[in-house]
Scaffold this active site. Structure first.
Site, PDB file in Angstrom:
ATOM      1  N   CYS A   1      -4.233 -11.668   9.854  1.00  0.00           N
ATOM      2  CA  CYS A   1      -5.525 -10.990   9.984  1.00  0.00           C
ATOM      3  C   CYS A   1      -5.690 -10.121  11.219  1.00  0.00           C
ATOM      4  CB  CYS A   1      -6.634 -12.027   9.883  1.00  0.00           C
ATOM      5  SG  CYS A   1      -6.604 -12.759   8.244  1.00  0.00           S
TER       6      CYS A   1
ATOM      7  N   ASP B   1      -5.622 -16.495 -10.360  1.00  0.00           N
ATOM      8  CA  ASP B   1      -4.564 -15.805  -9.609  1.00  0.00           C
ATOM      9  C   ASP B   1      -3.536 -15.286 -10.610  1.00  0.00           C
ATOM     10  OD1 ASP B   1      -3.808 -16.084  -6.324  1.00  0.00           O
ATOM     11  OD2 ASP B   1      -2.225 -15.336  -7.665  1.00  0.00           O
TER      12      ASP B   1
HETATM   13  P1  NAD Z   1      -3.196 -14.444   0.321  1.00  0.00           P
HETATM   14  O1  NAD Z   1      -2.085 -13.489   0.219  1.00  0.00           O
HETATM   15  O2  NAD Z   1      -2.941 -15.821   0.806  1.00  0.00           O
HETATM   16  O3  NAD Z   1      -3.920 -14.577  -1.086  1.00  0.00           O
HETATM   17  C1  NAD Z   1      -4.172 -13.513  -1.954  1.00  0.00           C
HETATM   18  C2  NAD Z   1      -3.987 -14.010  -3.380  1.00  0.00           C
HETATM   19  O4  NAD Z   1      -4.420 -12.993  -4.276  1.00  0.00           O
HETATM   20  C3  NAD Z   1      -2.531 -14.333  -3.726  1.00  0.00           C
HETATM   21  O5  NAD Z   1      -2.431 -15.660  -4.206  1.00  0.00           O
HETATM   22  C4  NAD Z   1      -2.184 -13.311  -4.807  1.00  0.00           C
HETATM   23  O6  NAD Z   1      -1.281 -13.814  -5.766  1.00  0.00           O
HETATM   24  C5  NAD Z   1      -3.549 -13.022  -5.411  1.00  0.00           C
HETATM   25  N1  NAD Z   1      -3.623 -11.746  -6.130  1.00  0.00           N
HETATM   26  C6  NAD Z   1      -3.168 -10.540  -5.732  1.00  0.00           C
HETATM   27  N2  NAD Z   1      -3.413  -9.618  -6.694  1.00  0.00           N
HETATM   28  C7  NAD Z   1      -4.045 -10.254  -7.695  1.00  0.00           C
HETATM   29  C8  NAD Z   1      -4.558  -9.855  -8.967  1.00  0.00           C
HETATM   30  N3  NAD Z   1      -4.450  -8.585  -9.378  1.00  0.00           N
HETATM   31  N4  NAD Z   1      -5.138 -10.785  -9.740  1.00  0.00           N
HETATM   32  C9  NAD Z   1      -5.231 -12.064  -9.348  1.00  0.00           C
HETATM   33  N5  NAD Z   1      -4.770 -12.504  -8.163  1.00  0.00           N
HETATM   34  C10 NAD Z   1      -4.172 -11.612  -7.355  1.00  0.00           C
HETATM   35  O7  NAD Z   1      -4.300 -13.736   1.255  1.00  0.00           O
HETATM   36  P2  NAD Z   1      -5.437 -14.440   2.136  1.00  0.00           P
HETATM   37  O8  NAD Z   1      -4.887 -14.827   3.446  1.00  0.00           O
HETATM   38  O9  NAD Z   1      -6.145 -15.447   1.310  1.00  0.00           O
HETATM   39  O10 NAD Z   1      -6.392 -13.186   2.398  1.00  0.00           O
HETATM   40  C11 NAD Z   1      -7.172 -12.643   1.382  1.00  0.00           C
HETATM   41  C12 NAD Z   1      -8.195 -11.713   2.004  1.00  0.00           C
HETATM   42  O11 NAD Z   1      -9.083 -12.474   2.818  1.00  0.00           O
HETATM   43  C13 NAD Z   1      -7.607 -10.641   2.924  1.00  0.00           C
HETATM   44  O12 NAD Z   1      -8.361  -9.482   2.825  1.00  0.00           O
HETATM   45  C14 NAD Z   1      -7.769 -11.248   4.297  1.00  0.00           C
HETATM   46  O13 NAD Z   1      -7.845 -10.276   5.319  1.00  0.00           O
HETATM   47  C15 NAD Z   1      -9.089 -11.968   4.157  1.00  0.00           C
HETATM   48  N6  NAD Z   1      -9.278 -13.088   5.078  1.00  0.00           N
HETATM   49  C16 NAD Z   1      -8.252 -13.949   5.311  1.00  0.00           C
HETATM   50  C17 NAD Z   1      -8.442 -15.038   6.149  1.00  0.00           C
HETATM   51  C18 NAD Z   1      -7.324 -15.998   6.455  1.00  0.00           C
HETATM   52  O14 NAD Z   1      -7.497 -16.840   7.332  1.00  0.00           O
HETATM   53  N7  NAD Z   1      -6.184 -15.937   5.799  1.00  0.00           N
HETATM   54  C19 NAD Z   1      -9.706 -15.252   6.720  1.00  0.00           C
HETATM   55  C20 NAD Z   1     -10.744 -14.360   6.440  1.00  0.00           C
HETATM   56  C21 NAD Z   1     -10.515 -13.269   5.605  1.00  0.00           C
HETATM   57  C1  UGA Z   2      -8.890 -15.204  12.557  1.00  0.00           C
HETATM   58  C2  UGA Z   2     -10.369 -15.327  12.973  1.00  0.00           C
HETATM   59  O1  UGA Z   2     -10.489 -16.291  14.016  1.00  0.00           O
HETATM   60  C3  UGA Z   2     -11.234 -15.749  11.808  1.00  0.00           C
HETATM   61  O2  UGA Z   2     -12.601 -15.757  12.189  1.00  0.00           O
HETATM   62  C4  UGA Z   2     -11.031 -14.736  10.673  1.00  0.00           C
HETATM   63  O3  UGA Z   2     -11.760 -15.128   9.528  1.00  0.00           O
HETATM   64  C5  UGA Z   2      -9.563 -14.645  10.323  1.00  0.00           C
HETATM   65  O4  UGA Z   2      -8.796 -14.283  11.492  1.00  0.00           O
HETATM   66  C6  UGA Z   2      -9.346 -13.583   9.291  1.00  0.00           C
HETATM   67  O5  UGA Z   2     -10.036 -12.609   9.245  1.00  0.00           O
HETATM   68  O6  UGA Z   2      -8.439 -13.793   8.516  1.00  0.00           O
HETATM   69  P1  UGA Z   2      -6.901 -16.927  12.098  1.00  0.00           P
HETATM   70  O7  UGA Z   2      -6.047 -15.702  12.113  1.00  0.00           O
HETATM   71  O8  UGA Z   2      -6.757 -17.885  10.990  1.00  0.00           O
HETATM   72  O9  UGA Z   2      -8.447 -16.500  12.149  1.00  0.00           O
HETATM   73  O10 UGA Z   2      -6.632 -17.766  13.433  1.00  0.00           O
HETATM   74  P2  UGA Z   2      -7.169 -17.702  14.927  1.00  0.00           P
HETATM   75  O11 UGA Z   2      -7.497 -19.068  15.343  1.00  0.00           O
HETATM   76  O12 UGA Z   2      -8.206 -16.678  15.118  1.00  0.00           O
HETATM   77  O13 UGA Z   2      -5.860 -17.251  15.707  1.00  0.00           O
HETATM   78  C7  UGA Z   2      -5.284 -15.966  15.522  1.00  0.00           C
HETATM   79  C8  UGA Z   2      -4.159 -15.762  16.512  1.00  0.00           C
HETATM   80  O14 UGA Z   2      -4.681 -15.599  17.818  1.00  0.00           O
HETATM   81  C9  UGA Z   2      -3.171 -16.921  16.587  1.00  0.00           C
HETATM   82  O15 UGA Z   2      -1.856 -16.416  16.670  1.00  0.00           O
HETATM   83  C10 UGA Z   2      -3.542 -17.636  17.864  1.00  0.00           C
HETATM   84  O16 UGA Z   2      -2.472 -18.301  18.456  1.00  0.00           O
HETATM   85  C11 UGA Z   2      -4.004 -16.470  18.725  1.00  0.00           C
HETATM   86  N1  UGA Z   2      -4.955 -16.863  19.782  1.00  0.00           N
HETATM   87  C12 UGA Z   2      -6.174 -17.345  19.468  1.00  0.00           C
HETATM   88  C13 UGA Z   2      -4.585 -16.684  21.113  1.00  0.00           C
HETATM   89  O17 UGA Z   2      -3.464 -16.228  21.419  1.00  0.00           O
HETATM   90  N2  UGA Z   2      -5.485 -17.015  22.088  1.00  0.00           N
HETATM   91  C14 UGA Z   2      -6.725 -17.499  21.800  1.00  0.00           C
HETATM   92  O18 UGA Z   2      -7.505 -17.761  22.754  1.00  0.00           O
HETATM   93  C15 UGA Z   2      -7.078 -17.668  20.456  1.00  0.00           C
END
Ligand code: NAD
Ligand code: UGA
Length: 437
Positions: free
Chosen positions: A268, A38
């Protein structure tokens, strides 16, 4: 999980955020050797000291064990991470631009860095959520800046984990999707995941990318459908929770993501719905269904505030206790949390706000002003004119309502997640208002 059959790989995960850190930790739990990189130096130095930056149940233990076994370590250098790894996961953020489009700046930057340091065959895998056709752009970027004649593959491996249950979602997923252009990349990714028992779908890269946006948009659609229904339920005297239950028992509909409330938040759904609307528009389709999904979600937060106003009339100087700030339980993530929007609306009305959250107070302190943050639900509720339940943490489900009734100025509960039993609360003398019931 079958550890013995796992072929060990050297992996580099770039981005130690909610997704990258979980992926890095879980791959190391499967026996692979992982470096998690990171560019946030504070994050890397905290991780090296054993401090996990985000609250995610079970993650700290896996990290601790893997670090002890030398299967996981942390670095701020993409250069050294890339050189040691055969598989490189891109897990940096892909936030929204003001026009809703996904901002792929961080991804492009990392692709450029990888290209500069490419010294042998590697598979570069998109873990971040990206619009279809991003893989093509990453490939072009690496081809443009890489040293000549070095073979590499780009692949897509979208992540479906949810915050709060990220570790078990990663290790026991409903499915694994890999989008590839070569058998070689497919073989490597298959063996990487051979320790996980789940259906594995192999597609081309564009399709894998689209599966992710389509899945999140569909889940968001289900939630907005339930929220729209909740309004009709209120007007007709039906109960949304029972309606959702009755629908969900049909296996073709499925019971998940039909819970009405204050709407979806998080880093997301809001951004991915926006990005999918934008991508569709770019290719000539006006995805009005998704525009409405977004509208319903915004209206739901406003409806919640309207319910409070309807009861209290003028909110100026009324004390409102906010229970729950994170966008969902079991996380400290405040990104796009409905609570933030609701707090903003209540502040504009001049209400006095006191808030409590089991995990998000530290993060809230950095971004919230004119909200008194307290360290217990009872402190928030004391003397309040309204208890506004926004996030359904388990801790809020079994509060002592006899004690609460005595301590509130007005015994009013507006339940944004329908977690309380109306009859029980009314018996205790509360006025109870839910969402669609
Ligand atoms: P985040 O902001 O928590 O993490 C991203 C990290 O990348 C940060 O720690 C940042 O410092 C680092 N970063 C940015 N630029 C960088 C660089 N040039 N070199 C090295 N590190 C760098 O984001 P996240 O929630 O982990 O999401 C990451 C991706 O995964 C997004 O595209 C998101 O849509 C996807 N995603 C997120 C979730 C979730 O539940 N949060 C679930 C599925 C997919
Ligand atoms: C969501 C998806 O569920 C994951 O599969 C996906 O990987 C992720 O986004 C992503 O792409 O980052 P997340 O955002 O962590 O996951 O949490 P969820 O449990 O999906 O809830 C999302 C939001 O929807 C929350 O604010 C939750 O309160 C709301 N929600 C969820 C509702 O209002 N009603 C429901 O029935 C379910």
């Amino acid at each position: 999980m079958n550890k013995t059959s796992v072929k060990k790989h050297n992996i580099c995960v770039i981005g130690a955020g909610y997704v990258g850190l979980v992926a890095a930790a879980c791959f190391s739990k499967l026996g692979h050797k992982v470096v998690c990189v990171d560019n946030n130096l504070d994050k890397i130095s905290a991780l090296r000291k054993g401090k996990v930056p985000n609250y995610e149940p079970g993650l700290d233990l896996i990290i601790k064990n893997s670090v002890r076994k030398s299967l996981l370590y942390f670095s701020d250098s993409i250069q050294s991470g890339v050189k040691q790894a055969q598989v490189i996961f891109l897990a940096v953020g892909t936030p929204s631009r003001p026009n809703g489009e996904a901002d792929l700046t961080a991804l492009e930057k990392v692709a450029f860095e990888i290209a500069k340091n490419l010294d042998s065959y590697k598979v570069i895998v998109e873990k971040s959520t990206v619009p279809a056709q991003t893989g093509i752009k990453i490939k072009k970027t690496i081809q443009r800046y890489a040293k000549k004649n070095i073979e590499f593959d780009v692949a897509s491996n979208p992540e479906f984990l949810r915050e709060g249950s990220a570790v078990s979602d990663f290790l026991k997923p409903d499915r694994i999707v890999i989008g590839v252009e070569s058998k070689k990349a497919e073989g490597i990714l298959r063996s990487l995941y051979s320790g996980i028992k789940a259906p594995l779908l192999v597609t081309d890269i564009n399709t894998a990318e689209l599966i992710k946006h389509a899945s999140n948009s569909f889940l968001a659609t289900k939630i907005s459908f339930a929220n729209a229904l909740s309004l009709v339920c209120e007007k007709t005297g039906a109960d949304i929770d029972k309606v959702s239950q009755g629908m969900g028992l049909d296996q073709r509909i499925g019971k998940g993501f039909l819970k009405a409330g204050v709407g979806f938040g998080g880093s997301c759904f809001p951004k991915d719905v926006d990005a999918f609307i934008h991508l569709s528009k770019k290719v000539g389709y006006d995805f009005k269904l998704l525009t409405e999904v977004r509208n319903i979600n915004r209206q739901q937060r406003m409806r919640f505030v309207e319910k409070i106003k309807e009861e209290l009339w003028i909110l100026k100087d009324k004390v409102i206790a906010i229970l729950g700030l994170s966008f969902k339980p079991d996380t400290d993530d405040l990104r796009e949390a409905p609570a933030l929007y609701i707090i903003d609306m209540l502040k504009k009305e001049g209400a006095i706000l006191r808030a409590y959250d089991p995990q998000a107070l530290l993060k809230a302190k950095k971004i919230l002003d004119k909200v008194e943050l307290v360290d217990s639900p009872y402190k928030a509720i004391k003397g309040a004119d309204c208890l506004a339940l926004i996030t359904e943490w388990d801790e809020f489900k079994n509060l002592n309502f006899t004690k609460i009734k005595k301590s509130m100025r007005l015994p009013l509960i507006v339940d944004g997640r329908n977690i309380y039993d109306r009859k029980h609360l009314e018996k205790l003398g509360f006025k109870y208002i839910g969402m669609g019931r």
